[in-house]
Scaffold this motif. Structure first.
Motif, PDB file in Angstrom:
ATOM      1  N   ASN A  72       0.828  -1.214   0.000  1.00 46.31           N
ATOM      2  CA  ASN A  72       0.000   0.000   0.000  1.00 46.31           C
ATOM      3  C   ASN A  72       0.865   1.269   0.000  1.00 46.31           C
ATOM      4  OD1 ASN A  72      -2.283  -1.579  -0.078  1.00 46.31           O
ATOM      5  ND2 ASN A  72      -2.559  -1.588   2.153  1.00 46.31           N
ATOM      6  N   GLU A  73       1.942   1.216   0.757  1.00 45.20           N
ATOM      7  CA  GLU A  73       2.865   2.357   0.826  1.00 45.20           C
ATOM      8  C   GLU A  73       3.452   2.634  -0.579  1.00 45.20           C
ATOM      9  OE1 GLU A  73       3.885   3.332   4.167  1.00 45.20           O
ATOM     10  OE2 GLU A  73       5.294   4.872   3.490  1.00 45.20           O
ATOM     11  N   LEU A  74       3.799   1.576  -1.282  1.00 45.13           N
ATOM     12  CA  LEU A  74       4.421   1.751  -2.608  1.00 45.13           C
ATOM     13  C   LEU A  74       3.401   2.213  -3.646  1.00 45.13           C
ATOM     14  CD1 LEU A  74       6.809  -1.344  -2.632  1.00 45.13           C
ATOM     15  CD2 LEU A  74       7.457   1.069  -2.540  1.00 45.13           C
ATOM     16  N   THR A  75       2.233   1.599  -3.651  1.00 46.56           N
ATOM     17  CA  THR A  75       1.250   1.994  -4.675  1.00 46.56           C
ATOM     18  C   THR A  75       0.787   3.439  -4.442  1.00 46.56           C
ATOM     19  OG1 THR A  75      -0.569   0.990  -3.427  1.00 46.56           O
ATOM     20  CG2 THR A  75       0.435  -0.361  -5.156  1.00 46.56           C
ATOM     21  N   LYS A  76       0.754   3.863  -3.168  1.00 43.30           N
ATOM     22  CA  LYS A  76       0.412   5.271  -2.868  1.00 43.30           C
ATOM     23  C   LYS A  76       1.417   6.226  -3.492  1.00 43.30           C
ATOM     24  CE  LYS A  76      -1.592   4.871   1.420  1.00 43.30           C
ATOM     25  NZ  LYS A  76      -1.132   4.672   2.770  1.00 43.30           N
ATOM     26  N   LYS A  77       2.681   5.750  -3.594  1.00 44.75           N
ATOM     27  CA  LYS A  77       3.730   6.584  -4.214  1.00 44.75           C
ATOM     28  C   LYS A  77       3.703   6.463  -5.739  1.00 44.75           C
ATOM     29  CE  LYS A  77       7.798   5.283  -2.497  1.00 44.75           C
ATOM     30  NZ  LYS A  77       9.040   5.959  -2.115  1.00 44.75           N
ATOM     31  N   GLY A  78       2.747   5.702  -6.267  1.00 47.90           N
ATOM     32  CA  GLY A  78       2.659   5.554  -7.725  1.00 47.90           C
ATOM     33  C   GLY A  78       3.531   4.438  -8.283  1.00 47.90           C
ATOM     34  N   SER A  98      -6.010  -2.394  -6.037  1.00 50.83           N
ATOM     35  CA  SER A  98      -5.829  -3.641  -6.792  1.00 50.83           C
ATOM     36  C   SER A  98      -5.315  -3.378  -8.211  1.00 50.83           C
ATOM     37  CB  SER A  98      -7.146  -4.421  -6.840  1.00 50.83           C
ATOM     38  OG  SER A  98      -8.152  -3.615  -7.405  1.00 50.83           O
ATOM     39  N   ASN A  99      -5.709  -2.257  -8.792  1.00 46.89           N
ATOM     40  CA  ASN A  99      -5.292  -1.995 -10.185  1.00 46.89           C
ATOM     41  C   ASN A  99      -3.818  -1.606 -10.309  1.00 46.89           C
ATOM     42  OD1 ASN A  99      -5.607   0.504  -9.004  1.00 46.89           O
ATOM     43  ND2 ASN A  99      -6.288   1.492 -10.894  1.00 46.89           N
ATOM     44  N   MET A 100      -3.150  -1.439  -9.169  1.00 46.45           N
ATOM     45  CA  MET A 100      -1.711  -1.124  -9.176  1.00 46.45           C
ATOM     46  C   MET A 100      -0.876  -2.367  -8.839  1.00 46.45           C
ATOM     47  SD  MET A 100      -0.884   1.994  -9.929  1.00 46.45           S
ATOM     48  CE  MET A 100       0.625   2.468  -9.080  1.00 46.45           C
ATOM     49  N   VAL A 101      -1.553  -3.540  -8.853  1.00 45.33           N
ATOM     50  CA  VAL A 101      -0.851  -4.759  -8.441  1.00 45.33           C
ATOM     51  C   VAL A 101      -1.051  -5.867  -9.470  1.00 45.33           C
ATOM     52  CG1 VAL A 101      -0.761  -6.575  -6.670  1.00 45.33           C
ATOM     53  CG2 VAL A 101      -1.097  -4.189  -5.985  1.00 45.33           C
ATOM     54  N   ASN A 102       0.042  -6.523  -9.838  1.00 46.14           N
ATOM     55  CA  ASN A 102      -0.027  -7.702 -10.703  1.00 46.14           C
ATOM     56  C   ASN A 102       0.354  -8.918  -9.863  1.00 46.14           C
ATOM     57  OD1 ASN A 102      -0.266  -9.262 -13.049  1.00 46.14           O
ATOM     58  ND2 ASN A 102       1.895  -9.015 -13.563  1.00 46.14           N
ATOM     59  N   LEU A 103      -0.598  -9.833  -9.722  1.00 42.61           N
ATOM     60  CA  LEU A 103      -0.310 -11.072  -8.978  1.00 42.61           C
ATOM     61  C   LEU A 103       0.237 -12.098  -9.954  1.00 42.61           C
ATOM     62  CD1 LEU A 103      -3.648 -11.261  -6.969  1.00 42.61           C
ATOM     63  CD2 LEU A 103      -1.404 -10.636  -6.031  1.00 42.61           C
ATOM     64  N   ILE A 104       1.421 -12.618  -9.671  1.00 42.42           N
ATOM     65  CA  ILE A 104       2.013 -13.652 -10.522  1.00 42.42           C
ATOM     66  C   ILE A 104       1.965 -14.941  -9.703  1.00 42.42           C
ATOM     67  CG2 ILE A 104       4.024 -14.378 -11.839  1.00 42.42           C
ATOM     68  CD1 ILE A 104       4.884 -11.427 -11.960  1.00 42.42           C
ATOM     69  N   ILE A 105       1.001 -15.774 -10.030  1.00 43.27           N
ATOM     70  CA  ILE A 105       0.743 -16.956  -9.192  1.00 43.27           C
ATOM     71  C   ILE A 105       1.309 -18.200  -9.880  1.00 43.27           C
ATOM     72  CG2 ILE A 105      -1.073 -18.339  -8.082  1.00 43.27           C
ATOM     73  CD1 ILE A 105      -0.751 -15.462  -6.915  1.00 43.27           C
ATOM     74  N   SER A 106       1.965 -19.031  -9.077  1.00 38.59           N
ATOM     75  CA  SER A 106       2.602 -20.227  -9.632  1.00 38.59           C
ATOM     76  C   SER A 106       1.613 -21.387  -9.689  1.00 38.59           C
ATOM     77  CB  SER A 106       3.803 -20.626  -8.775  1.00 38.59           C
ATOM     78  OG  SER A 106       4.740 -19.592  -8.799  1.00 38.59           O
ATOM     79  N   ILE A 107       1.338 -21.812 -10.908  1.00 37.81           N
ATOM     80  CA  ILE A 107       0.486 -22.992 -11.120  1.00 37.81           C
ATOM     81  C   ILE A 107       1.256 -23.882 -12.094  1.00 37.81           C
ATOM     82  CG2 ILE A 107      -1.778 -23.843 -11.818  1.00 37.81           C
ATOM     83  CD1 ILE A 107      -2.635 -21.719 -10.097  1.00 37.81           C
ATOM     84  N   ASP A 108       1.524 -25.096 -11.689  1.00 39.40           N
ATOM     85  CA  ASP A 108       2.469 -25.922 -12.456  1.00 39.40           C
ATOM     86  C   ASP A 108       1.819 -26.828 -13.499  1.00 39.40           C
ATOM     87  OD1 ASP A 108       4.557 -24.792 -11.015  1.00 39.40           O
ATOM     88  OD2 ASP A 108       4.307 -26.238  -9.395  1.00 39.40           O
ATOM     89  N   GLY A 109       0.547 -26.611 -13.763  1.00 38.97           N
ATOM     90  CA  GLY A 109      -0.121 -27.446 -14.762  1.00 38.97           C
ATOM     91  C   GLY A 109      -1.479 -27.862 -14.244  1.00 38.97           C
TER      92      GLY A 109
END
Ligand SMILES: C[S@@+](CC[C@H](N)C(=O)[O-])C[C@H]1O[C@@H](n2cnc3c(N)ncnc32)[C@H](O)[C@@H]1O
Ligand code: SF4
Ligand code: SF4
Length: 290
Positions: A72-78, A98-109
């Motif tokens: 939150n601290e980082l996204t507030k800074k843009g 949420s629109n300032m965050v990309n979730l990279i989730i590990s799914i192996d198949g």
């Protein structure tokens, strides 16, 4: 040099994890960076270099009590935040933009294969988290480790994802780190289970790299200033020789990274790829022994 990478930082605040995947290559050390240490590092970096995004990885970052506050601290800074996670710990409601965050989730198949590596029920947990993230307006994509066994399931896996999320999902495939990587990396060198998760051979890796988005990418360029939980700074997330530490002057860190790329250019002058900061390692793909 592709200078754009300097606008991104990679930070591993911890190596601890809530899972114990059969083929995970990282050592579960006890080091943890505090939010203050991370913010001080970022602030000093921003004094001399434009910063667009920070990618966090681990270990499992959602184990950290104060991790959402850091986002939150980082996204507030843009600053745009990317989070590489196993997706089994749901802290989504604590994240404000949420629109300032990309979730990279590990799914192996597919489910059965994924759960063989990550533990029963974890496929469904991560998918449920992603479905919720989709509703909440997060960006998301998938990282997927490839072995001989799930290589042939890739098309089915992608179709399954499209069915679940109603659209094509970006998947970056990670060939299982080869033995040549594990033998050369001083820290991330856990071999893990091989039965049922066999390493790809060179030809399979080449084919995968030519047909799909992979990590490392076929044209490389995957360097970025990378702060690890023990306070060492490398030129990329898989680095083996530090270019500084958490207290180093940011200008010196950037100069060291540029010197590494110059060394790559000297070694592979005329080569069209975007370069690597570990010319004698290259994620285990270098032909150099030792
Ligand atoms: C070490 S994990 C840390 C983040 C988080 N715990 C997760 O699993 O996504 C970072 C990435 O490395 C991948 N990874 C783990 N073991 C691997 C291996 N042996 N070869 C290639 N990638 C691997 C994970 O799937 C994940 O995408
Ligand atoms: S791959 Fe990720 S979730 Fe699995 S043990 Fe390693 S760090 Fe944990
Ligand atoms: S070692 Fe080279 S190829 Fe591997 S991630 Fe680092 S820069 Fe990329």
């Amino acid at each position: 040099m592709k200078i754009n990478q300097l606008k991104h930082l990679y930070i591993n605040p911890l190596e601890r994890c809530n899972l114990n995947c059969k083929i995970c290559y990282t050592k579960k050390t006890k080091f943890v960076l505090s939010n203050q240490e991370i913010l001080d590092f970022i602030n000093r970096y921003q004094e001399i270099q434009e910063l667009e995004s920070v990618t966090f990885c681990g270990g499992e970052v959602f184990l950290l009590k104060d991790f959402p506050a850091l986002i939150n601290e980082l996204t507030k800074k843009g600053v745009f935040v990317q989070i590489i996670s196993n997706g089994t710990i749901d802290r989504l409601e604590e994240i404000e933009q949420s629109n300032m965050v990309n979730l990279i989730i590990s799914i192996d198949g597919l489910e059965e294969y994924h759960d063989q590596n990550r533990g029963a029920g974890n496929f469904q947990k991560s998918i449920t988290l992603l479905q919720k993230a989709q509703k909440l307006g997060f960006h998301f994509e998938i990282f997927s480790i490839v072995t001989k066994e799930n290589l042939k399931q890739i098309n089915d896996f992608e179709q399954e994802l499209e069915k679940i999320f109603g659209k094509k999902i970006v998947v970056t495939y990670h060939p299982r780190k080869p033995m040549s990587y594990l033998q050369k990396h001083p820290i991330s060198n856990i071999v893990g289970r091989v039965e049922g998760f066999n390493f790809l051979d060179k030809e399979e890796i080449k084919q995968l790299m030519s047909k799909r988005q992979t990590f490392p990418p076929k044209d490389l360029g995957c360097f970025q200033v990378s702060l690890m939980s023990d306070g060492q700074v490398y030129g990329c997330c898989e680095g083996i020789r530090p270019i500084g530490n958490i207290k180093s002057n940011s200008e010196e860190i950037i100069t060291s990274l540029k010197n590494r790329l110059a060394a790559w250019d000297d070694k592979y002058y005329g080569h069209k790829c975007a370069g690597c900061v570990e010319k004698d390692f290259v994620c285990g793909f270098s032909s150099k022994k030792g």
